[in-house]
Design a protein around this motif. Sequence first.
Motif, short mmCIF file in Angstrom:
data_model
loop_
_atom_site.label_atom_id
_atom_site.label_comp_id
_atom_site.label_asym_id
_atom_site.label_seq_id
_atom_site.Cartn_x
_atom_site.Cartn_y
_atom_site.Cartn_z
N ARG A 139 -4.44 4.77 2.78
CA ARG A 139 -3.06 4.82 3.27
C ARG A 139 -2.97 5.43 4.66
O ARG A 139 -2.18 4.98 5.49
CB ARG A 139 -2.14 5.54 2.29
N HIS A 140 -3.79 6.43 4.96
CA HIS A 140 -3.74 7.03 6.30
C HIS A 140 -4.54 6.22 7.32
O HIS A 140 -4.16 6.15 8.48
CB HIS A 140 -4.17 8.50 6.24
N LEU A 141 -5.62 5.59 6.87
CA LEU A 141 -6.33 4.66 7.76
C LEU A 141 -5.37 3.58 8.24
O LEU A 141 -5.30 3.26 9.43
CB LEU A 141 -7.48 3.97 7.01
N ARG A 142 -4.63 3.01 7.32
CA ARG A 142 -3.69 1.92 7.64
C ARG A 142 -2.58 2.43 8.56
O ARG A 142 -2.17 1.74 9.50
CB ARG A 142 -3.12 1.33 6.36
N PHE A 180 0.84 -1.19 0.00
CA PHE A 180 0.00 0.00 0.00
C PHE A 180 0.88 1.24 0.00
O PHE A 180 2.01 1.23 0.48
CB PHE A 180 -0.93 -0.01 1.22
N ALA A 181 0.34 2.33 -0.53
CA ALA A 181 1.08 3.59 -0.57
C ALA A 181 1.38 4.04 0.86
O ALA A 181 0.55 3.87 1.76
CB ALA A 181 0.26 4.65 -1.30
N PRO A 182 2.56 4.61 1.07
CA PRO A 182 2.88 5.10 2.42
C PRO A 182 2.10 6.37 2.74
O PRO A 182 1.59 7.06 1.85
CB PRO A 182 4.38 5.40 2.33
N ALA A 183 2.01 6.67 4.01
CA ALA A 183 1.36 7.90 4.44
C ALA A 183 2.12 9.09 3.88
O ALA A 183 3.33 9.04 3.66
CB ALA A 183 1.34 7.97 5.97
N ALA A 192 2.64 11.81 8.31
CA ALA A 192 3.55 10.99 9.12
C ALA A 192 4.32 11.85 10.12
O ALA A 192 4.57 11.42 11.25
CB ALA A 192 4.51 10.22 8.22
N ARG A 193 4.67 13.07 9.73
CA ARG A 193 5.41 13.95 10.64
C ARG A 193 4.61 14.25 11.90
O ARG A 193 5.15 14.28 13.00
CB ARG A 193 5.77 15.26 9.93
N PHE A 194 3.30 14.49 11.77
CA PHE A 194 2.48 14.88 12.91
C PHE A 194 1.73 13.72 13.56
O PHE A 194 1.11 13.89 14.61
CB PHE A 194 1.53 16.01 12.51
N ALA A 195 1.83 12.53 12.98
CA ALA A 195 1.18 11.35 13.56
C ALA A 195 1.60 11.10 15.01
O ALA A 195 0.76 10.67 15.81
CB ALA A 195 1.43 10.12 12.69
N PRO A 239 6.15 14.11 -3.88
CA PRO A 239 6.38 13.00 -4.78
C PRO A 239 6.20 13.34 -6.25
O PRO A 239 6.61 12.58 -7.13
CB PRO A 239 5.37 11.95 -4.33
N LYS A 240 5.59 14.49 -6.55
CA LYS A 240 5.53 15.02 -7.91
C LYS A 240 5.45 16.54 -7.79
O LYS A 240 5.09 17.07 -6.74
CB LYS A 240 4.33 14.47 -8.69
N ALA A 241 5.77 17.22 -8.86
CA ALA A 241 5.71 18.69 -8.84
C ALA A 241 4.26 19.12 -8.61
O ALA A 241 3.34 18.64 -9.27
CB ALA A 241 6.24 19.26 -10.15
N ALA A 242 4.08 20.01 -7.64
CA ALA A 242 2.74 20.49 -7.30
C ALA A 242 2.86 21.75 -6.45
O ALA A 242 3.92 22.06 -5.91
CB ALA A 242 1.98 19.41 -6.51
N VAL A 243 1.75 22.47 -6.34
CA VAL A 243 1.64 23.58 -5.41
C VAL A 243 0.65 23.13 -4.36
O VAL A 243 -0.46 22.69 -4.68
CB VAL A 243 1.17 24.88 -6.12
#
Length: 196
Positions: free
Chosen positions: A37-40, A8-11, A16-19, A164-168
Amino acid sequence: MDSAIRPFAPASAWVARFAPLIGAGARVLDLACGGGRHLRHFLDRGCAVTGVDIDLRGVADLEGRPGVTLRGLDLENGSPWPAELTGFDAIIVTHYLHRPLLPALAGALRPGGFLIYETFAMGNQRHGRPSSPGFLLRNGELLGLAAAEGLQVVAFEQGEVSSPKAAVIQRLCARRPTGPAPDLQGDPEPVPLPPV
């Protein structure tokens, strides 16, 4: 590849920083949970998780597991926020924006609860989808939400990322205060930040 063995995709790194601010046994809502991914991530941390999405096929493997509640809801059809979706220790939202829900999210936090939000912002058009202004946060919009709802901002970021990809994007971690709002001379209750 068989879905039973596909990882599964990671958080999200922001989530993850604030978990670590959310302890074992906490009630966590993942809104627009997608593949879960965040449920898991929070289930693995010993939390009781609730996933809400219009389509729950991405989390069907979690159905019936202890500590997991799944709700197939279309919250964009004008229906009111469900009364039972309240009292959460944390609410996680990533890559989703439906502005009419923003006040309900803040209201669904228990005192001391955290809102961890990360999604696309204006300027993302140059990187592809989403590109419609209806799906992109305006400059400082999450900060405005925190101020309007009386949330204490723990951390905020806004800008361009390459991974993980270019974005704003905009990212917010905010906390519902445990007591009355401080006066203008008082300082908000400090929250220890997890390491970067």
